[in-house]
Design a protein around this motif. Structure first.
Motif, short mmCIF file in Angstrom:
data_model
loop_
_atom_site.label_atom_id
_atom_site.label_comp_id
_atom_site.label_asym_id
_atom_site.label_seq_id
_atom_site.Cartn_x
_atom_site.Cartn_y
_atom_site.Cartn_z
N LEU A 174 0.84 -1.19 0.00
CA LEU A 174 0.00 0.00 0.00
C LEU A 174 0.87 1.24 0.00
N GLN A 178 1.50 4.11 -2.99
CA GLN A 178 0.94 5.39 -2.60
C GLN A 178 1.42 6.52 -3.50
N ASP A 179 0.62 7.57 -3.54
CA ASP A 179 1.02 8.77 -4.26
C ASP A 179 2.30 9.29 -3.62
N ALA A 197 -2.24 7.50 -10.01
CA ALA A 197 -2.66 6.69 -8.88
C ALA A 197 -2.61 5.24 -9.34
N LEU A 199 -3.41 2.52 -7.94
CA LEU A 199 -4.59 1.70 -7.66
C LEU A 199 -5.86 2.45 -8.07
N GLY A 200 -5.69 3.48 -8.90
CA GLY A 200 -6.79 4.39 -9.17
C GLY A 200 -7.81 3.92 -10.19
N MET A 284 -5.46 -4.84 0.28
CA MET A 284 -5.02 -3.60 -0.34
C MET A 284 -6.16 -2.70 -0.80
N THR A 285 -7.20 -3.29 -1.37
CA THR A 285 -8.28 -2.43 -1.88
C THR A 285 -9.63 -2.82 -1.34
N ALA A 288 -12.44 -2.71 -3.95
CA ALA A 288 -12.93 -1.48 -4.57
C ALA A 288 -12.30 -1.29 -5.95
N THR A 289 -12.86 -0.41 -6.73
CA THR A 289 -12.34 -0.05 -8.04
C THR A 289 -12.16 -1.26 -8.94
N PHE B 196 -11.39 7.02 1.48
CA PHE B 196 -11.88 5.95 0.62
C PHE B 196 -11.32 4.59 0.98
N LYS B 197 -10.02 4.52 1.19
CA LYS B 197 -9.40 3.21 1.40
C LYS B 197 -9.83 2.61 2.73
N MET B 199 -12.62 2.91 4.09
CA MET B 199 -14.00 2.48 3.87
C MET B 199 -15.04 3.00 4.85
N ASP B 253 -5.12 10.72 -4.59
CA ASP B 253 -5.24 9.27 -4.76
C ASP B 253 -6.06 8.68 -3.62
N THR B 255 -7.37 5.87 -3.29
CA THR B 255 -7.24 4.43 -3.03
C THR B 255 -6.16 4.11 -2.01
N THR B 256 -5.33 5.08 -1.63
CA THR B 256 -4.30 4.78 -0.62
C THR B 256 -4.40 5.74 0.56
N ASN B 258 -5.32 7.11 4.43
CA ASN B 258 -4.93 6.56 5.72
C ASN B 258 -5.65 7.31 6.82
N GLN B 404 -18.14 3.59 -2.33
CA GLN B 404 -16.87 3.48 -3.06
C GLN B 404 -17.13 3.47 -4.55
#
Lengths: 341, 438
Positions: A174, A178-179, A197, A199-200, A284-285, A288-289, B196-197, B199, B253, B255-256, B258, B404
């Motif tokens: 993760l 990351q960005d 991204a 994982l975008g 990790m997700t 999602a997506t 988002f990540k 949830m 982003d 999706t990552t 925290n 999501q």
């Protein structure tokens, strides 16, 4: 991907003909366990004129040895599977004391909702990744089975990721994706300033996750191949070299046919692993997506929407699919004996 | 494996299959946990299951227990803190061993409460003194009591919003989006952070239900029609979330993201806004102190919608505490729940609403009082039906999945239009509503 341990190899071990070659496998196993050759001859002599009690004891001995593994096997493998199958015919929500038998209703629902199977497209990414994984593992296994400097070090490096807990890997990666994380920094060092991204989007997320999966399970494939390659007798290479074969010829005509059983086993494990990919995308997700796999979907049905019955049915279907794929594959590539000489 | 073992194995499997249908078949027994008359006569050791691992670790819960022992000297209170509370308790609920006092996990169907928990008394009685009683009422009897209540709202950094030139709370979704745009253009902060990540922060968007319509029956209405029909609360909320993401007003982003890391960021002003609950204020203030930022910068504003010139905020309970029906020390367990709700100061310590009627508001909500925000106590008589429809339709109102997908849709990682998306949710909801027969 190929996260199941090689049960098939264990099986082969027991069916292979032992030094004595006769007798039922269970007896053979027991005899093998009583390792001392003296005891073995005594037993063999006793067979001719054994009194009833001794015969009974001898009949019982293999079962005594088998008791522990059988108990473990039944408690932790067969009983849960049986329970799961039983739940798949009910409408249980996972906690309520009430559950009613609904017949095949769950299975009917499963097969009348095609969107539940759409998630198998995601497995395609993992399948493609496992092709890469096998090729790379095979390459490294071949190279490292010859005399290379720091051979053992590289073996360790390649196998190491497999030893790490999958949850930890999920978290580490993760940060990696990351960005401005590890991947972006490394690419930045190389002069590539990517601003994306990872994982975008569904495609890049699935490719990234499949990449993590390759990183993780490469070591297992590598070790399996390495073991198989090392069981090829060394004289063959010498003979081949005398005949003027180069490395590629050696691989093509000695190594590849020599490790065929392991190769086909790995392919089976990879396919079943791709169909049931779970922990890396889940951590990790969370699916999602567009990264939801069949197992994640099942887990969500069971623990998020409390449809334990339906989820059990989905798990049974996945099991059947994997069994079917394995069976077809075994028919296509029969597991015949290797004879290099 | 030889053939005989294979056969034996499958026979065993078949036998287990037959025995496998383990339905424990417990009939509803029903029991009462009566409040003890004389504190000195109550005795026993009770185990309290809790999701507050932080409070157990830092000894706060022990302090509460010591305080409790001043009134009830013969009761020993032990705590069992569970990190994955829902997951672990769900499995323990299949046995009789799930503590003496526990928080009612979301998975238990409301109608099953009498099988698992001892009743705390009649609703008509308890509702006189406490809030949120109908969230746990089955057939006129109450089965749980939340020790605190919360209001949903936007946590925001006052300094950043002021720098963006906004000092009054936005009163419409459009004004809110305009405010976020001002934050983006005039400051360096991320206007809105979705988490988002992680949830669960996304699921909080459902708690705005009632803030638009100012309707006490907002949640009950979910069981009566399409929650995403034009003008319904959830449509307004989801459209706002969509617009925020669509306008590029969120983190780069999502999706990552925290959660832990987002707290000091909001405190320092790197993030301007997040949609959470009033319970989060203490955590963000603590994070601000740790990061060396000013805790007073953390503000809290209601959902940008007004009815008759007033904002509305819905009050909802936290986890409800209940007594295990199998407990051997029901009187002691009941004593703990009563004491914890009335006298422990837990709600005040967490800067949240006290469930005791007439208790003073925590000072963090003073701005709410000053602005004349209307506090709405939601009516939960149809809570069980809503939950049933929710599971049946697999929409997951209180689950992250559909939000999501909504965020993905808004930022272009998923194809489709908002109308189709919300329409599909509504369709699934309506179908499930019909099949569950409500």
């Amino acid at each position: 991907m190929a996260d199941t341990t090689g049960t098939d190899t264990n099986e082969k071990d027991t069916t292979g003909t032992g030094p004595t070659g006769t007798g039922r496998p269970a007896e053979r196993a027991a005899r093998r366990a009583e390792a001392a050759p003296a005891a073995r001859t005594a037993l063999a002599r006793g067979r001719d004129r054994a009194p009833r009690g001794l015969r009974l004891r001898r009949g019982l001995t293999p079962w005594l040895f088998l008791a522990a593994p059988l108990v473990l096997l039944i408690t932790f493998t067969y009983a849960p599977v049986a329970n799961m199958v039983a739940y798949s015919f009910t409408d249980w929500d996972g906690v309520s004391p009430e559950l009613s038998y609904t017949g095949a209703e769950n299975y009917v629902e499963l097969f009348t909702r095609p969107e539940l199977f759409e998630v198998f497209f995601v497995s395609g990414y993992y399948l493609a990744a496992s092709v890469v994984q096998i090729v790379v593992a095979l390459y490294f296994a071949t190279v490292l089975s010859f005399d290379v400097r720091f051979r053992n070090f590289f073996k360790g490096v390649l196998f190491f990721p497999y030893l790490i807990n999958g949850v930890a890997i999920g978290f580490v990666f993760l940060y990696f994706f990351q960005d401005g994380g590890t991947l972006d920094s490394v690419l930045g060092l190389l002069g590539v300033h990517s601003d994306r991204a990872w994982l975008g989007t569904p495609v890049s997320a699935n490719v990234s996750l499949a990449g993590v999966s390759v990183w993780r399970y490469l070591g297992l494939n590598f070790v399996l191949f390495l073991g198989a390659i090392q069981s090829v007798p060394g004289e063959l290479y010498e003979a081949a070299e005398l005949d003027g074969a180069n490395r590629w010829h050696q691989f093509r005509y000695i190594i590849a046919p020599g490790i065929r059983p392991v190769l086909s086993l790995t392919v089976i494990l990879s396919i079943s692993g791709s169909l049931s990919a779970f922990e890396v995308p889940f951590i990790m997700t969370g699916g999602a997506t567009g990264t939801e796999t069949f197992v994640i979907q099942t887990v969500k049905l069971a623990f998020q929407f409390n449809k334990t019955g339906l989820a059990s049915a989905a798990a049974v279907v996945l099991l059947l699919i994997i069994l079917a794929v394995t069976w077809v594959q075994r028919r296509l590539v029969p597991d015949d004996k290797v004879d290099l000489v | 494996m030889n053939h005989r073992t294979k056969i034996a194995g499958s026979l065993l499997a078949a036998a287990l299959l037959a025995a496998g249908c383990t339905g424990s078949g417990g009939t509803s027994k029903g029991a009462d946990a009566k409040a003890p008359d004389d504190p000195d006569k109550v005795s026993g050791t009770i185990t309290v299951l809790t999701h507050r691992t932080d409070l157990v670790q830092d000894g706060t819960m022990k302090k509460y227990a010591a305080e409790f022992n001043r009134t009830y000297p013969k009761v020993r209170v032990e705590f069992d803190a569970l990190t994955d509370y829902e997951g672990e308790v769900k499995i323990r609920m299949n046995t009789e061993n799930y503590g003496d006092v526990l928080m009612i996990p979301a998975v238990i169907k409301k109608n099953d409460y009498p099988r698992f928990f001892a009743s705390l008394g009649a609703e008509t009685e308890r509702a006189k003194k406490y809030l949120f009683t109908d969230f746990t009422t089955v057939d006129g009897k109450v089965y749980g009591q939340s020790p605190m209540g919360a209001l949903p709202g936007f946590l925001y950094n006052k300094r950043v919003w002021k720098e963006a030139g906004i000092s009054d709370w936005p009163t419409t979704p459009a004004e809110f989006v305009a405010g976020l745009k001002a934050v983006r253009s005039k400051t360096d902060a991320i206007p809105y952070y979705t988490n988002f990540k992680d949830m669960w922060p996304l699921t909080h968007w459902t708690y705005m239900d009632g803030a638009v319509s100012c309707d006490q029956r907002a949640t009950s209405r979910l069981a009566e029609g399409d929650p995403w029909a034009k003008g319904e609360d959830l449509r307004v909320a989801d459209t706002l979330l969509y617009d925020i993401v669509r306008g590029g007003l969120i983190e780069k982003d999502p999706t990552t993201t925290n959660w832990e890391g987002s707290k000091p960021k909001l405190a320092k002003g790197d993030i301007a806004t997040m949609w959470l609950g009033s319970w989060a204020i203490t955590q963000f203030r603590a994070a601000a102190k740790q990061a060396g930022a000013n805790p007073d910068d953390i503000g809290f504003m209601p959902f940008p919608a007004q009815r008759d010139g007033k904002f509305c905020a819905t009050m909802s309970p936290d986890y409800n505490q209940a007594v295990n029906i199998n407990s051997d020390h029901k009187a002691a367990a009941r004593a703990w729940i009563d004491w914890f709700t009335d006298k422990s100061g837990y709600a005040a310590d967490n800067l949240t609403l006290s469930p005791v009627k007439g208790a003073p508001l925590p000072e963090v909500l003073q701005p709410y009082k000053d602005e004349g925000v209307r506090f709405i106590e939601l009516d939960d008589t149809k809570g069980a039906v809503v939950k049933e429809i929710d599971n049946e339709s697999e929409v997951g109102l209180y689950k992250p999945d559909y939000r999501q997908d909504l965020v993905d849709l808004a930022r272009g990682a998923r194809k489709g239009s908002l109308d189709d998306f919300l329409g599909d949710l509504g369709k699934r909801w309506e179908e499930a509503r019909k099949s569950t027969g409500s």
